[in-house]
Scaffold this active site. Structure first.
Site, PDB file in Angstrom:
ATOM      1  N   LYS A 180       0.780  -1.256   0.024  1.00 62.18           N
ATOM      2  CA  LYS A 180      -0.045   0.127   0.051  1.00 62.18           C
ATOM      3  C   LYS A 180       0.842   1.386  -0.200  1.00 62.18           C
ATOM      4  CE  LYS A 180      -3.692  -2.426  -0.366  1.00 62.18           C
ATOM      5  NZ  LYS A 180      -4.331  -3.257   0.338  1.00 62.18           N
TER       6      LYS A 180
HETATM    7  C1  LIG Z   1      -5.192  -4.167   0.658  1.00 61.17           C
HETATM    8  C2  LIG Z   1      -6.732  -4.073   0.831  1.00 61.17           C
HETATM    9  C3  LIG Z   1      -7.818  -4.001   1.654  1.00 61.17           C
HETATM   10  C4  LIG Z   1      -7.127  -5.112   3.078  1.00 61.17           C
HETATM   11  O1  LIG Z   1      -6.067  -4.646   3.603  1.00 61.17           O
HETATM   12  P1  LIG Z   1      -5.106  -5.658   4.367  1.00 61.17           P
HETATM   13  O2  LIG Z   1      -4.289  -4.483   5.122  1.00 61.17           O
HETATM   14  O3  LIG Z   1      -4.213  -6.173   3.456  1.00 61.17           O
HETATM   15  O4  LIG Z   1      -5.912  -6.328   5.208  1.00 61.17           O
HETATM   16  C5  LIG Z   1      -9.088  -3.939   1.734  1.00 61.17           C
HETATM   17  N1  LIG Z   1      -9.508  -3.239   0.695  1.00 61.17           N
HETATM   18  C6  LIG Z   1      -8.855  -3.104  -0.396  1.00 61.17           C
HETATM   19  C7  LIG Z   1      -9.599  -2.440  -1.604  1.00 61.17           C
HETATM   20  C8  LIG Z   1      -7.459  -3.323  -0.640  1.00 61.17           C
HETATM   21  O5  LIG Z   1      -6.803  -3.278  -1.687  1.00 61.17           O
END
Ligand SMILES: *Cc1c(COP(=O)(O)O)cnc(C)c1O
Length: 369
Positions: A180
């Site tokens: 992210k």
């Molecule tokens: C990455 C992601 C999540 C979940 O986040 P994590 O930290 O990986 O649990 C939820 N929604 C979207 C659209 C994502 O890309």
């Protein structure tokens, strides 16, 4: 092979982790609170609760806002399965809706069609960091008394009409997983204005215990605690927060570079008839990923071609309404069914060199030669 994404982490993060090691306090503690305050300041937010993933942020937020068995939550089918798992974890019902082909963001015309007496929330996803039409979403929420719970996993650092994402819906959930916009290793955050619900989330993230361990151990009766609500073991650790604090300082640097790469890709692809780039608010978008739509059923062929050039690519995401576990909630979504077979994610991360960016751009163009 060039990866689609890769975290940019280094010795600065390691140094901060070392400091946490030296304190001997690895779990929820002062580094987490410091990270929460830093995010609060960055976003201009009222309450920030750090948790151990974006998925748990969504789950605990839905729970704290009272979403329960049988409640309907409208969610785009085109999202990471985490958005949907957070809903089904509470035995609530995901009502899948369409995405707009131009942005891949939630289709508000379809949202309106899917509102029922049981609808408790809408969960928009700011695709690739490009903000959804929040004015319209908030108007729909207000008119029908429906919560707006933002999955902003892609959108840390994005702005809508000059204001940071994190101050629009009833609650906003971020992810700090390894790919992210910033990472904590793994992590997430719940951001909201409501003080009482924020307190409830603070309890819920640590097993429903009514005070954070930090406060407990400073009390004279250090052994005393009360369990007052359904809780989970979802808190962030000091180790993760230490990584996040350094990453937050690097965010602007990350975004400047990623925006530059997006600009190069957009320029390179603008005359290609065989693909579509997404329509973005470039000013407000903190770019999480660069997705193209490959037309005429050639997506998988393009993927293989790129691979033969040493360029990795990905699919974000497979539509959720066709996933086996979500089949009880399946319904026809013709736009999404076409879209997910067109989308292809190209490499985009801070540490890409100019030569690597050029290789990606050239390879996409060569596919059509
Ligand atoms: C990455 C992601 C999540 C979940 O986040 P994590 O930290 O990986 O649990 C939820 N929604 C979207 C659209 C994502 O890309």
């Amino acid at each position: 092979m060039l990866p689609v994404s890769r975290p940019s982490i280094g010795s600065e993060e390691l140094e901060e982790v070392k400091k946490v090691f030296a304190t001997g306090w690895l779990g929820l503690g002062s580094t987490v609170f410091e990270f929460e305050n830093a995010i609060k300041e960055y976003l201009g937010a009222k309450n920030v609760i750090a948790v151990n993933s974006g998925t748990t942020a969504l789950h605990v937020a839905l729970d704290a806002f009272g979403i329960t068995a049988g409640d309907e939550v409208i969610v785009p089918s085109l999202t990471f399965c985490a958005s949907v798992q957070a809903i089904t974890a509470l035995k609530a019902v995901p009502v899948f809706c369409e995405a707009e082909p131009g942005t891949l963001n939630i289709d508000l015309t379809d949202v309106k069609k899917k509102i029922s007496a049981k609808t408790k929330a809408i969960m928009p996803v700011h695709y690739c960091g490009n903000p959804c039409d929040m004015d319209s979403l908030l108007a729909i929420g207000k008119k029908h008394n429906i919560l707006i719970i933002e999955d902003a996993a892609h959108a840390f650092g994005s702005s809508y009409k000059g204001k940071k994402i994190g101050g629009f819906g009833d609650v906003t959930c971020f992810s700090f997983d390894p790919i992210k916009n910033i990472t904590c290793g793994e992590g997430g955050a719940v951001v909201l204005a409501d003080d009482a619900i924020a307190e409830e989330i603070r309890r819920k993230r640590i097993l429903g215990i009514d005070k954070d361990t930090w406060h407990r151990y400073r009390n004279e009766r250090s052994w005393f605690y009360e369990v007052t609500t359904q809780g989970y073991r979802y808190h962030m650790s000091n180790i993760s927060a230490a990584i996040g604090l350094v990453q937050l300082k690097k965010l602007n640097m990350f975004l400047t570079r990623k925006k530059k790469i997006v600009q190069i890709y957009s320029e390179s692809f603008k005359n290609l008839k065989g693909i579509r780039t997404l329509t973005w608010d470039h000013e407000g978008t903190a770019p999480f990923a660069f997705i193209i739509r490959v037309l005429e059923g050639r997506r998988d062929e393009m993927m293989d071609f790129l691979s033969s050039r040493g360029v990795g690519s990905g699919i974000h995401y497979i539509a959720n309404h066709i996933q086996p576990f979500f089949s009880p909630y399946a319904q026809p979504l013709p736009v999404t069914e076409t879209l997910w077979k067109e989308i292809l994610t190209l490499p985009l991360y801070y540490d890409m060199t100019d030569a690597e960016v050029d290789l990606v751009a050239r390879s996409v163009k060569d596919f059509f030669r």
